[in-house]
Design an enzyme around this catalytic site. Structure first.
Site, short mmCIF file in Angstrom:
data_model
loop_
_atom_site.label_atom_id
_atom_site.label_comp_id
_atom_site.label_asym_id
_atom_site.label_seq_id
_atom_site.Cartn_x
_atom_site.Cartn_y
_atom_site.Cartn_z
N THR A 1 50.35 13.10 -21.09
CA THR A 1 49.80 14.26 -21.79
C THR A 1 48.37 13.98 -22.24
O THR A 1 47.59 14.89 -22.49
CB THR A 1 50.67 14.61 -23.02
OG1 THR A 1 50.10 15.73 -23.70
CG2 THR A 1 50.74 13.45 -24.01
N VAL B 1 56.29 -5.90 -16.32
CA VAL B 1 56.26 -7.18 -15.60
C VAL B 1 56.65 -8.30 -16.56
O VAL B 1 55.97 -8.54 -17.55
CB VAL B 1 54.85 -7.46 -15.03
CG1 VAL B 1 54.85 -8.77 -14.25
CG2 VAL B 1 54.39 -6.32 -14.14
N HIS C 1 52.18 -1.50 -18.76
CA HIS C 1 51.94 -2.48 -17.69
C HIS C 1 52.44 -3.87 -18.10
O HIS C 1 52.93 -4.62 -17.26
CB HIS C 1 50.45 -2.54 -17.35
CG HIS C 1 50.03 -1.49 -16.37
ND1 HIS C 1 49.59 -1.78 -15.10
CD2 HIS C 1 49.98 -0.14 -16.47
CE1 HIS C 1 49.28 -0.66 -14.45
NE2 HIS C 1 49.50 0.35 -15.28
N ASP C 2 52.30 -4.19 -19.37
CA ASP C 2 52.77 -5.49 -19.84
C ASP C 2 54.29 -5.57 -19.76
O ASP C 2 54.85 -6.50 -19.19
CB ASP C 2 52.32 -5.72 -21.29
CG ASP C 2 52.77 -7.06 -21.82
OD1 ASP C 2 52.67 -8.06 -21.08
OD2 ASP C 2 53.25 -7.13 -22.97
N ASP D 1 46.28 15.54 -17.72
CA ASP D 1 46.68 16.88 -18.16
C ASP D 1 45.42 17.74 -18.16
O ASP D 1 44.55 17.59 -19.01
CB ASP D 1 47.28 16.81 -19.57
CG ASP D 1 47.59 18.18 -20.16
OD1 ASP D 1 47.33 19.20 -19.49
OD2 ASP D 1 48.11 18.22 -21.30
N THR E 1 45.29 20.50 -21.72
CA THR E 1 45.03 19.98 -23.08
C THR E 1 44.93 18.45 -23.03
O THR E 1 45.80 17.75 -23.56
CB THR E 1 46.15 20.40 -24.05
OG1 THR E 1 47.42 19.92 -23.55
CG2 THR E 1 46.21 21.91 -24.20
N ASP F 1 55.62 -9.48 -23.09
CA ASP F 1 55.27 -10.85 -23.47
C ASP F 1 53.76 -11.09 -23.46
O ASP F 1 53.31 -12.24 -23.51
CB ASP F 1 55.95 -11.85 -22.54
CG ASP F 1 55.44 -11.75 -21.09
OD1 ASP F 1 54.75 -10.75 -20.78
OD2 ASP F 1 55.74 -12.66 -20.29
#
Length: 333
Positions: A203, A84, A80-81, A251, A254, A88
């Site tokens: 996963t 966008v 997510h960092d 998942d 597993t 930073d």
């Protein structure tokens, strides 16, 4: 499909070789335009803060030992960092109107872990280790503690001073089509193989039911379930998703193991998010899903390459940005 799978395997091997050569390449000659990531280095903290990497590793391990689900949360927070404004640490800034304060960021976790690491590093090496470097290294260590591959993280990122809530909506929310995902990744210098590989981080980890409830009851406004969803999996999800805030594993087979079952699930029509399941139905990405599902070593080797590329997206270096004293706020001027 088998022929395309072998082609995908060949392309992955070539991609991996080229990426590794690029990562290990010598610095460009004088006069040649340099990518900001070229200023990152493995020995950046060797003299400034030699224990930085080990402190991050120890802290990440301690937090994940208490709560295994934080491994996936930190990897997601890193993505997510970087999605966008690049890697930073803008997602860590905590004030009204920031990316972190956006509604789409409300399910993000791991901030306390990063604050804990930063506090320790500030005592050891004041104003030295950036929050962007901490988050990038923490994502690597979280992967390793979850059973995934290790890779070297080059350091030297600086922290950004801008974080805008509206921009957080650029991050995929689970309902985008493959074309939109490819375009987003391309804009960040990542390709289709990186898209399929980084999706494999699912996963491990969980999702709230909100992003895919439409697949269970009203797919594309039909008032019927998504026909591409495995019947037995559909029944299971209906049982577990009583509310939009309920959590389910990405998942189902597993969920606590870093492996390629995620890709096998897509072949069984048991992908949780639309963005995941569509990777197997789109001819541009399906061959890579086939290759990853049948060749686990390819996934692990490509994952470290793609994560290295992700960590280098639009980084701030040298005189750009700053090294925050507190990851939640920009430094006072």
């Amino acid at each position: 499909m088998i022929k395309f799978c072998y082609l995908a395997i060949f392309l992955i091997l070539v991609h991996h070789l080229v990426a590794v050569q690029s990562i290990n390449a010598a610095a460009p000659k004088k006069g040649v335009s340099r990518n900001p990531a070229d200023f990152l280095s493995l020995g950046y903290y060797l003299k400034k803060c030699p224990e930085a990497e080990s402190i991050i590793q120890q802290k990440v391990g301690a937090w994940i030992q208490k709560d295994f689900t934080l491994a996936a949360s930190i990897i997601r927070l890193h993505f997510h960092d970087c999605a966008v404004r690049g890697c930073d640490a803008s997602i860590l800034l905590n004030y009204r109107g920031s990316e972190r304060a956006a509604y789409v960021s409300s399910s993000l976790r791991g901030f306390q872990m990063i604050d804990d690491i930063k506090e320790t590093l500030e005592k050891k090496c004041p104003r030295t280790v950036s929050c962007a470097d901490i988050l990038t290294a923490a994502a690597r260590d979280a992967t390793v503690f979850a059973g995934g591959p290790f890779w070297e993280v080059p350091f030297g990122r600086k922290d950004g001073r801008i974080s805008i809530a509206k921009e957080a909506e650029m991050v995929p929310q689970g309902n985008e089509n493959v074309t939109a995902l490819i375009q987003l990744f391309k804009a960040k210098g990542l390709d289709i193989l990186d898209l399929v590989t980084l999706s494999g981080a699912h996963t491990i980890g969980r999702s709230t039911c909100g992003p895919f409830l439409n697949r269970l009851y009203n797919y594309n406004g039909t008032r019927k379930p998504d026909p591409s969803l495995n019947t037995y999996y559909l029944k299971l999800l209906k049982k577990r998703c009583r509310h939009s805030t309920d959590l389910v594993y990405l998942d189902v087979i597993t969920p606590r193991t870093f492996d390629t079952v995620f890709y096998t699930n897509l072949k069984r029509k048991a992908g949780l998010l639309t963005t995941d399941q569509d990777l197997y139905s789109d001819p541009r990405t399906a061959p890579f899903v086939e290759a990853m599902a049948s060749q686990p070593f390819l996934f692990e080797n490509q994952f470290l390459v793609s994560m290295t590329k992700l960590g280098n997206v639009q980084v701030l270096t040298r005189n750009e940005g700053e090294v925050r004293v507190n990851c939640n706020y920009i430094n006072a001027r």
